[in-house]
Scaffold this motif. Structure first.
Motif, PDB file in Angstrom:
ATOM      1  N   GLN A  68      -8.195   6.465   0.676  1.00  0.00           N
ATOM      2  CA  GLN A  68      -6.835   6.995   0.641  1.00  0.00           C
ATOM      3  C   GLN A  68      -5.822   6.083   1.296  1.00  0.00           C
ATOM      4  O   GLN A  68      -4.667   6.070   0.885  1.00  0.00           O
ATOM      5  N   VAL A  69      -6.232   5.333   2.308  1.00  0.00           N
ATOM      6  CA  VAL A  69      -5.236   4.462   2.930  1.00  0.00           C
ATOM      7  C   VAL A  69      -5.151   3.101   2.253  1.00  0.00           C
ATOM      8  O   VAL A  69      -4.155   2.411   2.406  1.00  0.00           O
ATOM      9  N   THR A  70      -6.194   2.675   1.520  1.00  0.00           N
ATOM     10  CA  THR A  70      -6.061   1.406   0.809  1.00  0.00           C
ATOM     11  C   THR A  70      -5.305   1.658  -0.487  1.00  0.00           C
ATOM     12  O   THR A  70      -5.396   2.733  -1.067  1.00  0.00           O
ATOM     13  N   PRO A  71      -4.542   0.626  -0.923  1.00  0.00           N
ATOM     14  CA  PRO A  71      -3.780   0.824  -2.154  1.00  0.00           C
ATOM     15  C   PRO A  71      -4.705   0.956  -3.358  1.00  0.00           C
ATOM     16  O   PRO A  71      -5.889   0.645  -3.279  1.00  0.00           O
ATOM     17  N   GLY A  72      -4.127   1.428  -4.451  1.00  0.00           N
ATOM     18  CA  GLY A  72      -4.904   1.560  -5.679  1.00  0.00           C
ATOM     19  C   GLY A  72      -5.319   2.990  -5.911  1.00  0.00           C
ATOM     20  O   GLY A  72      -5.278   3.810  -4.998  1.00  0.00           O
TER      21      GLY A  72
ATOM     22  N   THR B 275      11.163  -3.433  -6.936  1.00  0.00           N
ATOM     23  CA  THR B 275      10.341  -2.431  -6.261  1.00  0.00           C
ATOM     24  C   THR B 275       9.259  -3.096  -5.398  1.00  0.00           C
ATOM     25  O   THR B 275       8.919  -2.579  -4.339  1.00  0.00           O
ATOM     26  N   THR B 276       8.728  -4.237  -5.867  1.00  0.00           N
ATOM     27  CA  THR B 276       7.689  -4.930  -5.095  1.00  0.00           C
ATOM     28  C   THR B 276       8.196  -5.281  -3.698  1.00  0.00           C
ATOM     29  O   THR B 276       7.557  -4.982  -2.686  1.00  0.00           O
ATOM     30  N   LEU B 277       9.373  -5.932  -3.655  1.00  0.00           N
ATOM     31  CA  LEU B 277       9.941  -6.340  -2.373  1.00  0.00           C
ATOM     32  C   LEU B 277      10.207  -5.107  -1.501  1.00  0.00           C
ATOM     33  O   LEU B 277       9.910  -5.090  -0.303  1.00  0.00           O
ATOM     34  N   LEU B 278      10.739  -4.063  -2.147  1.00  0.00           N
ATOM     35  CA  LEU B 278      11.073  -2.843  -1.416  1.00  0.00           C
ATOM     36  C   LEU B 278       9.820  -2.232  -0.775  1.00  0.00           C
ATOM     37  O   LEU B 278       9.845  -1.799   0.389  1.00  0.00           O
ATOM     38  N   ILE B 279       8.696  -2.219  -1.515  1.00  0.00           N
ATOM     39  CA  ILE B 279       7.456  -1.643  -0.990  1.00  0.00           C
ATOM     40  C   ILE B 279       6.947  -2.466   0.183  1.00  0.00           C
ATOM     41  O   ILE B 279       6.527  -1.926   1.216  1.00  0.00           O
ATOM     42  N   ILE B 280       7.008  -3.797   0.046  1.00  0.00           N
ATOM     43  CA  ILE B 280       6.526  -4.654   1.137  1.00  0.00           C
ATOM     44  C   ILE B 280       7.395  -4.452   2.386  1.00  0.00           C
ATOM     45  O   ILE B 280       6.884  -4.295   3.505  1.00  0.00           O
TER      46      ILE B 280
ATOM     47  N   PHE C 210       0.196  -4.018 -13.932  1.00  0.00           N
ATOM     48  CA  PHE C 210      -0.708  -2.972 -13.449  1.00  0.00           C
ATOM     49  C   PHE C 210      -1.514  -3.439 -12.239  1.00  0.00           C
ATOM     50  O   PHE C 210      -1.818  -2.642 -11.350  1.00  0.00           O
ATOM     51  N   ALA C 211      -1.835  -4.737 -12.184  1.00  0.00           N
ATOM     52  CA  ALA C 211      -2.522  -5.248 -10.998  1.00  0.00           C
ATOM     53  C   ALA C 211      -1.595  -5.127  -9.788  1.00  0.00           C
ATOM     54  O   ALA C 211      -2.020  -4.730  -8.697  1.00  0.00           O
ATOM     55  N   LYS C 212      -0.325  -5.440  -9.993  1.00  0.00           N
ATOM     56  CA  LYS C 212       0.657  -5.343  -8.908  1.00  0.00           C
ATOM     57  C   LYS C 212       0.769  -3.886  -8.439  1.00  0.00           C
ATOM     58  O   LYS C 212       0.774  -3.610  -7.237  1.00  0.00           O
ATOM     59  N   ILE C 213       0.828  -2.969  -9.404  1.00  0.00           N
ATOM     60  CA  ILE C 213       0.919  -1.553  -9.051  1.00  0.00           C
ATOM     61  C   ILE C 213      -0.293  -1.130  -8.231  1.00  0.00           C
ATOM     62  O   ILE C 213      -0.178  -0.509  -7.175  1.00  0.00           O
TER      63      ILE C 213
ATOM     64  N   GLY D 248      -6.246  -4.637 -15.242  1.00  0.00           N
ATOM     65  CA  GLY D 248      -5.268  -4.840 -14.173  1.00  0.00           C
ATOM     66  C   GLY D 248      -5.297  -3.729 -13.144  1.00  0.00           C
ATOM     67  O   GLY D 248      -5.224  -3.976 -11.945  1.00  0.00           O
ATOM     68  N   VAL D 249      -5.446  -2.481 -13.596  1.00  0.00           N
ATOM     69  CA  VAL D 249      -5.469  -1.347 -12.671  1.00  0.00           C
ATOM     70  C   VAL D 249      -6.695  -1.399 -11.766  1.00  0.00           C
ATOM     71  O   VAL D 249      -6.635  -1.075 -10.588  1.00  0.00           O
ATOM     72  N   CYS D 250      -7.834  -1.819 -12.343  1.00  0.00           N
ATOM     73  CA  CYS D 250      -9.092  -1.755 -11.583  1.00  0.00           C
ATOM     74  C   CYS D 250      -9.290  -2.939 -10.640  1.00  0.00           C
ATOM     75  O   CYS D 250      -9.828  -2.778  -9.544  1.00  0.00           O
TER      76      CYS D 250
END
Lengths: 199, 198
Positions: free
Chosen positions: A52-56, A183-188, B18-21, B90-92
């Protein structure tokens, strides 16, 4: 149990996990812990907090971790592949079907129902996310409702406003709305800000 | 089949987005929507907001990880089967790599480290803001007419009351068909009644 059986088991989980990765939790407890004793409940608890704490996606994180514990790197990879195969097949078929019959009244009607339904879910998600960021615990609707009607035991003490979370949330909305920040920069930036002020 | 370079470019963008997400976004299915909207609807204009909402509803009703289902939907719409595979891979990939590294090298990683938790709270707070913005934008586009407002409020109330989103979305589908048939009949009546004036 060999590695392909494990992958197949996750394929089965993938077929029945309606509503996303969190549904995996009860499935894994029933099938892998209680029925097959592949891992212990405390191992699994540790795993869930890491997933849950790791992204993805939580589901893929969980599958990879269980697969790795069972048979190393190849186990982790095969368990994840097993989990997503049903998505790939069912999703592809669904999109093909919708594209082919997109001018029929049935598909048009279904979409007219699905779009506002999805919006309703999105607003529900807003409240769920508020409970994980701007507030310290999920919003205790029941207690709030009971307090309003004068019957309740009050609002739980651990439900508080997180000032850091509120600031990051509002600044994010402003930046996204008024500037062209990615959004990438904003998240970081939010991760850095969170580490500094949300401890 | 002739495959030109723009096809491969699409696959690369699908995979990379999707990898970035998956590598950046904490918090599951709904959290990916703002990034997906920014990339595929605003920047490349490969999808419309309506299609994104269709996706949101459908990925709830078919089984599987929501982020992965979304990748399949978008990949298929943009580049067919190749797109499905690129987006799903990319997601995985980031999750599998990150988890394998943690499992192999940090078996005793403490997931309650305050710095780490603070960083993830920060990301979630940011995503909350982005989702609020996305939800308001979508509301402006979708909530036209009493039927859409009724369904949106109804689904929101049902899910708040603990009904599974799967049933809520499945329930909205036949209502949509009934409404579409009724609307078509009503439009036809109006056309026939005032046909010559138009």
């Amino acid at each position: 149990m060999n590695i392909f059986t494990l992958s197949f088991l996750f394929m089965r989980f993938g077929c029945v996990s309606f509503g996303g990765g969190y549904v995996l939790v009860p499935l894994i407890i029933a099938e892998l812990i209680e029925k097959r004793g592949l891992l212990t409940l405390s191992q699994f608890g540790n795993l869930i907090s890491i997933a849950q704490v790791t992204p993805g996606p939580v589901g893929i994180n969980t599958a990879t971790y269980v697969g790795y514990l069972h048979s190393g790197v190849s186990g982790g990879i095969l368990a994840s592949i097993g989990l997503i195969i049903p998505s790939l097949v069912i999703g592809t078929l669904a999109v093909t079907f919708i594209n082919r019959w997109k001018d029929s009244i049935a598909v048009k009607g279904v979409m007219q129902g699905v779009r506002p339904a999805a919006l309703g879910l999105l607003f529900f998600a807003v409240f769920q996310f508020l409970g994980m960021s701007v507030f310290t615990t999920p919003i205790p609707w029941k207690n709030i409702f009971q307090t309003l009607t004068g019957a309740g035991s009050g609002i739980p003490a651990d439900f508080r406003l997180s000032i850091g979370g509120l600031v990051i949330c509002c600044v994010s909305i402003l930046l996204m709305w008024k500037t062209k920040i990615s959004t990438t920069l904003l998240i970081i930036l939010s991760a850095v800000a969170g580490a500094l002020i949300c401890r | 089949m002739k495959v030109d370079s723009s096809y491969w470019k699409k696959l690369w963008i699908l995979f990379f987005t999707f990898a970035k997400i998956a590598a950046l976004v904490v918090g599951g299915g709904y959290a990916i929507l703002p990034v997906v909207e920014e990339t595929f609807a605003k920047k490349y204009k490969w999808l419309t907001s309506d299609e994104l909402l269709d996706m949101m509803g459908l990925v709830q009703t078919i089984p599987g990880i929501i982020a992965c289902n979304s990748a399949v939907y978008i990949g298929m719409k943009i580049a067919g089967i190749g797109g499905v595979l690129a987006a799903a891979f990319g997601v995985c990939l980031p999750s599998v790599v990150i988890i394998l590294i943690i499992a192999a090298f940090f078996p005793h990683l403490n997931p309650s480290d305050p710095w780490l938790l603070g960083a993830f709270t920060g990301v979630r707070a940011c995503i909350t803001g982005l989702i609020i913005l996305t939800a308001l934008r979508m509301a402006g586009k979708v909530l036209k007419g009493w039927f859409a407002i009724l369904i949106a409020l109804g689904v929101f109330a049902l899910v708040m009351a603990g009904i599974s989103p799967v049933y809520a979305v499945l329930g909205a589908m036949p209502l949509g068909i009934v409404y579409a048939c009724w609307k078509r009949a009503a439009d036809k009546r109006i056309r026939e009644a005032g046909g010559i004036q138009k």
